[in-house]
Structures are given as structure tokens and as C-alpha cells.
Motif scaffolding. Sequence first.
Motif, short mmCIF file in Angstrom:
data_model
loop_
_atom_site.label_atom_id
_atom_site.label_comp_id
_atom_site.label_asym_id
_atom_site.label_seq_id
_atom_site.Cartn_x
_atom_site.Cartn_y
_atom_site.Cartn_z
N GLN A 85 101.97 111.66 132.77
CA GLN A 85 101.14 111.28 131.96
C GLN A 85 99.65 110.92 132.84
OE1 GLN A 85 103.23 108.21 129.76
NE2 GLN A 85 102.87 109.61 127.86
N MET A 86 99.82 110.16 133.90
CA MET A 86 98.98 109.79 134.67
C MET A 86 98.25 110.78 135.51
SD MET A 86 100.58 106.16 136.49
CE MET A 86 99.04 105.54 136.98
N LYS A 87 98.91 111.77 135.93
CA LYS A 87 98.46 112.97 136.37
C LYS A 87 97.64 113.73 135.57
CE LYS A 87 99.88 117.06 139.20
NZ LYS A 87 101.09 118.04 139.60
N GLU A 88 98.29 113.88 134.27
CA GLU A 88 97.39 114.59 133.23
C GLU A 88 96.21 114.19 133.11
OE1 GLU A 88 97.95 115.96 128.59
OE2 GLU A 88 99.65 115.04 129.79
N GLY A 89 95.84 112.65 132.94
CA GLY A 89 94.52 111.96 132.61
C GLY A 89 93.66 112.15 133.91
N LYS A 90 94.22 111.97 134.93
CA LYS A 90 93.40 112.38 136.37
C LYS A 90 92.84 113.49 136.50
CE LYS A 90 93.82 111.64 141.27
NZ LYS A 90 93.49 112.91 141.82
N GLU A 91 93.64 114.57 136.02
CA GLU A 91 93.17 116.03 135.96
C GLU A 91 92.08 116.22 135.10
OE1 GLU A 91 96.86 118.22 135.73
OE2 GLU A 91 97.23 118.14 137.91
N TYR A 92 92.43 115.54 133.94
CA TYR A 92 91.31 115.71 132.90
C TYR A 92 89.94 115.30 133.13
CZ TYR A 92 88.87 114.74 128.27
OH TYR A 92 88.12 114.36 127.50
N MET A 93 89.99 113.83 133.77
CA MET A 93 88.72 113.30 134.03
C MET A 93 88.10 114.16 135.31
SD MET A 93 88.31 111.03 132.02
CE MET A 93 86.70 110.36 133.10
N GLU A 94 88.98 114.63 136.17
CA GLU A 94 88.29 115.38 137.31
C GLU A 94 87.52 116.50 136.98
OE1 GLU A 94 91.58 116.05 140.13
OE2 GLU A 94 91.06 113.93 141.04
N ALA A 95 88.12 116.97 135.96
CA ALA A 95 87.45 118.27 135.28
C ALA A 95 86.29 118.21 134.34
CB ALA A 95 88.78 118.93 134.24
N LYS A 96 86.05 116.76 134.02
CA LYS A 96 84.73 116.21 133.48
C LYS A 96 83.81 116.04 134.37
CE LYS A 96 84.88 113.72 130.00
NZ LYS A 96 85.25 112.52 129.12
N MET A 97 84.03 115.70 135.61
CA MET A 97 83.09 115.11 136.50
C MET A 97 82.44 116.18 136.86
SD MET A 97 85.58 112.51 138.68
CE MET A 97 84.21 112.45 139.96
N ILE A 98 80.84 115.70 137.00
CA ILE A 98 79.82 116.82 137.38
C ILE A 98 79.26 115.89 138.64
CG2 ILE A 98 77.67 117.93 137.03
CD1 ILE A 98 78.71 118.04 134.12
N ASP A 99 79.16 116.76 139.86
CA ASP A 99 78.54 116.18 140.99
C ASP A 99 77.04 115.85 140.93
OD1 ASP A 99 80.59 118.10 143.40
OD2 ASP A 99 80.94 116.36 142.41
N SER A 100 76.58 114.64 140.92
CA SER A 100 75.04 114.27 140.78
C SER A 100 74.53 114.65 141.95
CB SER A 100 74.80 112.93 140.33
OG SER A 100 75.41 112.37 141.57
N GLU A 101 73.00 114.63 142.23
CA GLU A 101 72.24 115.13 143.11
C GLU A 101 72.59 114.27 144.27
OE1 GLU A 101 68.52 117.09 140.63
OE2 GLU A 101 68.34 115.49 141.57
N ASP A 102 72.90 113.05 144.09
CA ASP A 102 72.96 111.99 144.72
C ASP A 102 74.49 111.83 145.86
OD1 ASP A 102 70.49 110.98 144.62
OD2 ASP A 102 71.11 109.63 142.97
N GLU A 103 75.14 112.90 145.30
CA GLU A 103 76.79 112.77 145.79
C GLU A 103 76.83 114.06 146.70
OE1 GLU A 103 79.67 111.00 142.75
OE2 GLU A 103 78.92 113.05 142.16
#
Length: 331
Positions: A85-103
Motif C-alpha cells: 500500500q505504501m509503495k502504491e501511494g508513493k508511485e501515485y504521488m511520483e506520477a503526479k509530480m511535475i518538475d518546477s523550473e527551480d528543480e
Amino acid sequence: MQEELLKYMNGPNMEEPEKFLKGLPPKTLGRVRALQGLEEDHSEMRVQFEAELHKLKVKYAELYKPLYDARKQMVIGKYEVTPEQMKEGKEYMEAKMIDSEDEDEDDDPPPVDIEMKVTEKVKEGVPEFWLTSLENHPLMKEMVEECDRPILAKLTDLVLEEDDGGFRLIFHFAENDYFTNETLIKTYHTEIDNGDYEVTDILGDEIEWKEGKNVTVKIEKKKQKSGKTIRMVTKTKKQDSFFTFFDSSNEMSDEDETEKKMEEFHIGCAIKDTLIPHAVEWYCNELYETDDEEEEEEEDFEDDDDEEEDAAPKKKGKGKKSEQNPECKQQ
């Protein structure tokens, strides 16, 4: 502008449109009347749409219940999550993340030891989950006072119930030092009028405060002199608190009551539509830009203007990312 908006919200002035229409050429007037007929058809379809949409919302509220029940058990520590469950949640959040210009594009998040997180000795569940979610919400945080925090830390669940007559927000509390209620309910009675929701009544539960623990009032003691006698007089004054949200006893004019009713309906809809379904995202502070970030963006914008004026561009440093709850950073 505000006066015009209020005039519009209070309903159209039928005399002015008719005066305008009478000045139109007959053929143009006839076409406008035909357009008004289409508007009437649209309004009738809108009524049907809202009725069917409401039934769909009620249906899916039932389907959401198992998810919300599971969330509650995790938050209060009655159910320990699995590594999967923790892995599934982590993968979901990583898929949502968009790199900002400052990263930096090559800046990978640190690896998370899933097994360690499961066996790590911490407090049960997710402490202050709902308090943190409320304080990160742009509307709710304006309602939370310092005196409310110890009570809202005991908030274990926030449940939505919908039916054809409106909706209820049910706040579940663990045993606390402030009141005896296990739940506090805010009820919104609504009906559909011409395709729009109309609030007919709003009711809040009476809070059974323990002696001296009512955070919605402030007790002041003053000395009062009468002749040669001096006595202590106790006065009770209302004070700002999140828990005035449940007060249904206010006496006010019809105009003030209507305004307050619409304000409370707006708050109720925000809890219903944004806080309850996305509580973990508010907890992690993912949905709202902080004041610090806004000020930083303004400063960056001013710096850009200065650079253009000086015609001597300087290298901009990296912007700060918003502070997240420590536990969310590890997910």
C-alpha cells in the motif's frame, strides 16, 4: 462594482430589460423573444440536469464510503498499512509530480525503506491529521484559532452524508477535555430552484461544553465599586473560534441572516467538495501555495524588472519549495 454585483444577485430589474426591448425594431424583437424561448428550454433542462447530478453524487457517496472508512482506520491507528500500500501511494504521488523550473532534472527523490517505515516505532496512526489538513486549507485555516488546536487535534474523522434534501457534515471526536459530544453535525437543507441550489435551512449541533472549557466565549472579571463596596463582576464575551461554526442560535436581521447563511453554505461546500475527498493532499500541503511562496514570486518578478532596467542580467538562485509535513516527504 460591488453594488452592481449585489444588484445582480438580488434578482433582475424587469422594468429595465422591457424598456430596452420596446426600443428594438419589431423583427429584431421577435428574434430576441425566440432566443428567450430557447433560454427557457435551457433552464428546464438545467433543472433536470441538477436533479440527475444530485442522484449521481448520492450514489457515489455510498461507493466512496469504504475508502473513507479505510482512511479513518489508518489515521487513528486501528489498521497498519502494508508495504504494498505504501509503495502504491508513493508511485501515485511520483506520477503526479511535475518538475518546477527551480528543480534540477537529475535531482531524484531519496529512496524510501518501505520495511523500515512499517516497523518504525511512532505514535499510532497519523497524529493531528485533520488539524493539519484544516490548517493547510486556505478557507479553513482562517477559521482555526489557537484555542481550537487542542480540540481539533482530537478530530478523528470527517464524514459527508448526502440525500435529496441536502447534506450533513459529521465531525467525529476522540474523548477530550473540552466537550462530551462524540460527534458534531452541521446540516444543510437545500432544494433545487430553476436549476440552482437554494439553502432553506442550516443547523448545527449544540456543543455540550465541560465547565470552563467553552472556547467560543471569553470570561472577563472586573472590579465594580458601589459606594464603599467593591465586588467582582464576571462578564462573558464571544470570541473567534472554529466552533462558532456549529452555532445556530444567532439572532440577526433577515438581510444579515441571508448573508450568513450563504457564507456558511460556501464553507460547507468547501468542506464537502475539497477538504473531505482530498484530505491527505491538504495534509501534505500539496494543493495550496503558501504566502512565503507568493511573496518570493513577487520578489523574483521585481528582480526581473530591475534586471531589465539595468540591462545587466544577473544569475537567479533557486527558489524555495514549500514546506511539507515531514511525514509526507518520506512518502
